[in-house]
Design a protein around this motif. Structure first.
Motif, PDB file in Angstrom:
ATOM      1  N   ASN A  51       0.804  -1.211  -0.057  1.00 45.32           N
ATOM      2  CA  ASN A  51       0.044  -0.014  -0.011  1.00 45.32           C
ATOM      3  C   ASN A  51       0.836   1.413  -0.003  1.00 45.32           C
ATOM      4  OD1 ASN A  51       0.727   0.860   2.756  1.00 45.32           O
ATOM      5  ND2 ASN A  51      -0.789  -0.762   3.599  1.00 45.32           N
ATOM      6  N   ALA A  52       0.310   2.156   0.038  1.00 45.42           N
ATOM      7  CA  ALA A  52       0.864   3.501  -0.325  1.00 45.42           C
ATOM      8  C   ALA A  52       1.829   4.098   1.132  1.00 45.42           C
ATOM      9  CB  ALA A  52      -0.066   4.588  -0.550  1.00 45.42           C
ATOM     10  N   GLU A  53       1.625   3.528   2.166  1.00 49.04           N
ATOM     11  CA  GLU A  53       2.214   3.641   3.143  1.00 49.04           C
ATOM     12  C   GLU A  53       3.669   2.908   3.483  1.00 49.04           C
ATOM     13  OE1 GLU A  53      -0.835   2.745   5.707  1.00 49.04           O
ATOM     14  OE2 GLU A  53      -1.659   4.690   5.897  1.00 49.04           O
ATOM     15  N   THR A  54       3.752   2.293   2.397  1.00 49.29           N
ATOM     16  CA  THR A  54       5.122   1.539   2.389  1.00 49.29           C
ATOM     17  C   THR A  54       5.931   2.337   1.900  1.00 49.29           C
ATOM     18  OG1 THR A  54       3.872  -0.774   2.141  1.00 49.29           O
ATOM     19  CG2 THR A  54       6.196  -0.755   1.360  1.00 49.29           C
ATOM     20  N   VAL A  55       7.330   2.206   2.595  1.00 46.74           N
ATOM     21  CA  VAL A  55       8.319   2.958   1.969  1.00 46.74           C
ATOM     22  C   VAL A  55       9.130   2.140   0.913  1.00 46.74           C
ATOM     23  CG1 VAL A  55      10.910   4.192   2.625  1.00 46.74           C
ATOM     24  CG2 VAL A  55       8.732   4.430   4.074  1.00 46.74           C
ATOM     25  N   ARG A  56       9.516   2.887  -0.276  1.00 39.15           N
ATOM     26  CA  ARG A  56       9.923   2.097  -1.361  1.00 39.15           C
ATOM     27  C   ARG A  56      11.209   2.650  -1.862  1.00 39.15           C
ATOM     28  NH1 ARG A  56       4.855   0.851  -5.519  1.00 39.15           N
ATOM     29  NH2 ARG A  56       3.285   0.772  -3.845  1.00 39.15           N
ATOM     30  N   PRO A  57      12.244   1.973  -2.475  1.00 40.14           N
ATOM     31  CA  PRO A  57      13.238   2.945  -3.023  1.00 40.14           C
ATOM     32  C   PRO A  57      12.995   3.884  -3.754  1.00 40.14           C
ATOM     33  CG  PRO A  57      13.436   0.221  -3.140  1.00 40.14           C
ATOM     34  CD  PRO A  57      11.888   0.763  -2.980  1.00 40.14           C
ATOM     35  N   MET A  58      13.943   4.881  -3.499  1.00 40.07           N
ATOM     36  CA  MET A  58      13.639   6.258  -4.094  1.00 40.07           C
ATOM     37  C   MET A  58      14.609   6.121  -5.317  1.00 40.07           C
ATOM     38  SD  MET A  58      14.503   9.878  -2.256  1.00 40.07           S
ATOM     39  CE  MET A  58      13.943   9.363  -0.854  1.00 40.07           C
ATOM     40  N   HIS A  59      13.896   6.906  -6.478  1.00 35.92           N
ATOM     41  CA  HIS A  59      14.800   6.934  -7.579  1.00 35.92           C
ATOM     42  C   HIS A  59      14.399   8.306  -8.120  1.00 35.92           C
ATOM     43  CE1 HIS A  59      10.635   5.379  -8.916  1.00 35.92           C
ATOM     44  NE2 HIS A  59      11.014   5.953  -9.930  1.00 35.92           N
ATOM     45  N   ALA A  60      15.372   8.889  -9.031  1.00 34.85           N
ATOM     46  CA  ALA A  60      15.376  10.048  -9.780  1.00 34.85           C
ATOM     47  C   ALA A  60      14.574  10.050 -11.091  1.00 34.85           C
ATOM     48  CB  ALA A  60      16.643  10.755 -10.004  1.00 34.85           C
ATOM     49  N   CYS A  61      13.463  10.965 -11.161  1.00 34.07           N
ATOM     50  CA  CYS A  61      12.776  10.880 -12.182  1.00 34.07           C
ATOM     51  C   CYS A  61      13.188  11.965 -13.323  1.00 34.07           C
ATOM     52  CB  CYS A  61      11.332  11.380 -11.801  1.00 34.07           C
ATOM     53  SG  CYS A  61      10.459  10.108 -11.144  1.00 34.07           S
ATOM     54  N   PRO A  62      13.315  11.766 -14.827  1.00 35.81           N
ATOM     55  CA  PRO A  62      13.644  12.830 -15.663  1.00 35.81           C
ATOM     56  C   PRO A  62      12.513  13.920 -15.761  1.00 35.81           C
ATOM     57  CG  PRO A  62      12.904  10.760 -16.782  1.00 35.81           C
ATOM     58  CD  PRO A  62      13.063  10.471 -15.215  1.00 35.81           C
ATOM     59  N   GLY A  63      12.975  15.075 -15.993  1.00 34.85           N
ATOM     60  CA  GLY A  63      12.037  15.888 -16.275  1.00 34.85           C
ATOM     61  C   GLY A  63      11.048  15.792 -17.522  1.00 34.85           C
ATOM     62  N   THR A 118      12.136  11.192  -6.863  1.00 32.16           N
ATOM     63  CA  THR A 118      12.562  12.642  -6.748  1.00 32.16           C
ATOM     64  C   THR A 118      12.635  13.308  -8.181  1.00 32.16           C
ATOM     65  OG1 THR A 118      14.209  11.972  -4.894  1.00 32.16           O
ATOM     66  CG2 THR A 118      14.271  14.039  -6.256  1.00 32.16           C
ATOM     67  N   PRO A 119      11.419  13.986  -8.254  1.00 34.96           N
ATOM     68  CA  PRO A 119      11.450  14.876  -9.554  1.00 34.96           C
ATOM     69  C   PRO A 119      12.189  15.976  -9.846  1.00 34.96           C
ATOM     70  CG  PRO A 119       9.365  15.365  -8.252  1.00 34.96           C
ATOM     71  CD  PRO A 119      10.342  14.336  -7.348  1.00 34.96           C
ATOM     72  N   GLU A 120      12.378  16.486 -10.963  1.00 38.15           N
ATOM     73  CA  GLU A 120      12.971  17.707 -11.096  1.00 38.15           C
ATOM     74  C   GLU A 120      11.936  19.053 -10.715  1.00 38.15           C
ATOM     75  OE1 GLU A 120      13.850  18.458 -15.101  1.00 38.15           O
ATOM     76  OE2 GLU A 120      15.488  16.732 -15.128  1.00 38.15           O
ATOM     77  N   ASP A 121      12.335  20.029 -10.284  1.00 38.99           N
ATOM     78  CA  ASP A 121      11.776  21.290 -10.058  1.00 38.99           C
ATOM     79  C   ASP A 121      10.760  21.352 -11.440  1.00 38.99           C
ATOM     80  OD1 ASP A 121      12.601  21.568  -7.698  1.00 38.99           O
ATOM     81  OD2 ASP A 121      13.652  23.471  -8.155  1.00 38.99           O
ATOM     82  N   CYS A 122       9.518  21.301 -11.309  1.00 38.58           N
ATOM     83  CA  CYS A 122       8.464  21.565 -12.437  1.00 38.58           C
ATOM     84  C   CYS A 122       7.289  22.420 -11.871  1.00 38.58           C
ATOM     85  CB  CYS A 122       7.866  20.399 -12.913  1.00 38.58           C
ATOM     86  SG  CYS A 122       9.145  19.171 -13.818  1.00 38.58           S
ATOM     87  N   THR A 123       7.778  23.666 -11.791  1.00 38.00           N
ATOM     88  CA  THR A 123       6.943  24.857 -11.016  1.00 38.00           C
ATOM     89  C   THR A 123       5.689  25.245 -11.890  1.00 38.00           C
ATOM     90  OG1 THR A 123       8.143  26.570 -12.335  1.00 38.00           O
ATOM     91  CG2 THR A 123       9.210  25.514 -10.401  1.00 38.00           C
ATOM     92  N   TYR A 124       4.995  26.168 -10.941  1.00 41.54           N
ATOM     93  CA  TYR A 124       3.677  26.936 -11.278  1.00 41.54           C
ATOM     94  C   TYR A 124       4.169  27.513 -12.697  1.00 41.54           C
ATOM     95  CZ  TYR A 124      -0.346  29.596 -11.273  1.00 41.54           C
ATOM     96  OH  TYR A 124      -1.634  30.097 -11.655  1.00 41.54           O
TER      97      TYR A 124
END
Length: 299
Positions: free
Chosen positions: A2-14, A53-59
């Motif tokens: 479920n969504a409360e499970t901590v998963r390995p973090m990975h970087a996302c391309p923008g 972890t995404p790139e900054d994708c701002t307003y």
């Protein structure tokens, strides 16, 4: 999981930072019902419990994109990288309360005053996910429905795999809230109209409370653009309930497992999915206005 499970973090391309000007011209009042805003991290830190972890994708990035695409209205769905701190999404909503609405990621049990403040600032739903960590999972579905129903909020379900829809369908048939099945409930083109998940989706449309969001279908297709293997499912949903379909770009396309799409190309899929102008107007203008409470076009 479920969504409360901590998963390995990975970087996302923008996203593709050079969107094409689409050939399809959006109708006045068109709404993109599925985008996220991330960062800037210096102002809006990411959650330590995030799974990506995404790139900054701002307003500012988002508003420039929509100028290019010809989109007038938007629904900002709070991104999982920020966890249940909805500050970045609320700050974006504050910038233009007329043409923007939001979907929050919240735990059950929030103080009433906090929910009412979110509503005043433009939130109109809450999202549960089995895809990303740090938010609410489907186990919160009935409680979140009870806590937000009198505000007129809907529930948004973000599935990791389509079989989860079959599992949760009995609960959805019981809740009073409207609910949105994100990303066609993750039913792939290979699964198609004969799958148990698609049959469950079609049955839920009979409740009159089910809305189907057509966004990020490029993830679900086994074929290259324009992803024609998705058309049989789209056509059946549109034929059954054209008044319950929503369109979204999914910008900036976090956790994208395929080649990054160009958002102009995604807009140009609209006339393939909805060939007639009446259905286009429903999906892009009338349906979002009904679900999210937008005023008359031009008001």
């Amino acid at each position: 999981m479920n969504a409360e499970t901590v998963r390995p973090m990975h970087a996302c391309p923008g996203p593709d930072r050079h969107p094409k000007v689409p050939a399809f011209k959006m109708p006045r009042g068109a709404c993109d019902t599925h985008v996220h805003v991330f960062g800037p991290q210096a102002q809006f830190p990411f959650s330590p419990q995030r799974s990506y972890t995404p790139e900054d994708c701002t307003y500012e990035d988002l508003t420039q994109l929509h100028k290019t695409l010809g989109i007038d209205r938007v629904v900002i769905v709070h991104g999982g990288a920020h966890g249940t701190d909805n500050s970045v999404t609320l700050a974006a909503l504050d910038r233009d309360p007329i043409r923007q609405r939001g979907v929050a990621v919240i735990p059950s049990g929030l103080p009433r005053a906090e929910l009412e403040d979110m509503h005043r600032r433009g939130m109109r739903g809450c999202r549960m996910s089995t895809v990303v960590s740090g938010g609410a999972s489907f186990m919160h579905l009935e409680r979140l429905s009870a806590e937000t129903f009198d505000l007129g909020w809907h529930l948004v379900l973000h599935f990791n795999k389509s079989s989860e829809l079959v599992d949760v369908a009995p609960q959805l048939e019981k809740v009073r809230s409207n609910f949105v099945l994100d990303h066609l409930a993750r039913i792939t083109g290979a699964e198609g109209v004969g799958s148990l998940a698609f049959k469950a989706l079609m049955s839920l449309l009979d409740t009159d409370r089910c809305w189907v969001k057509l966004a990020s279908l490029y993830r679900l297709s086994s074929e290259p653009y324009p992803h024609r293997d998705m058309l049989p499912m789209i056509e059946k949903v549109v034929a059954a309930r054209p008044d319950r379909i929503l369109w979204g770009s999914n910008w900036p396309h976090p956790i994208c497992p395929v080649a990054m799409p160009n958002d102009g190309d995604l807009v140009d899929l609209i006339p393939l999915w909805f060939p007639d102008a009446g259905t286009q107007h429903l999906a892009l203008v009338e349906n979002p206005a009904e679900l999210y409470g937008f005023g008359p076009v031009g008001a």
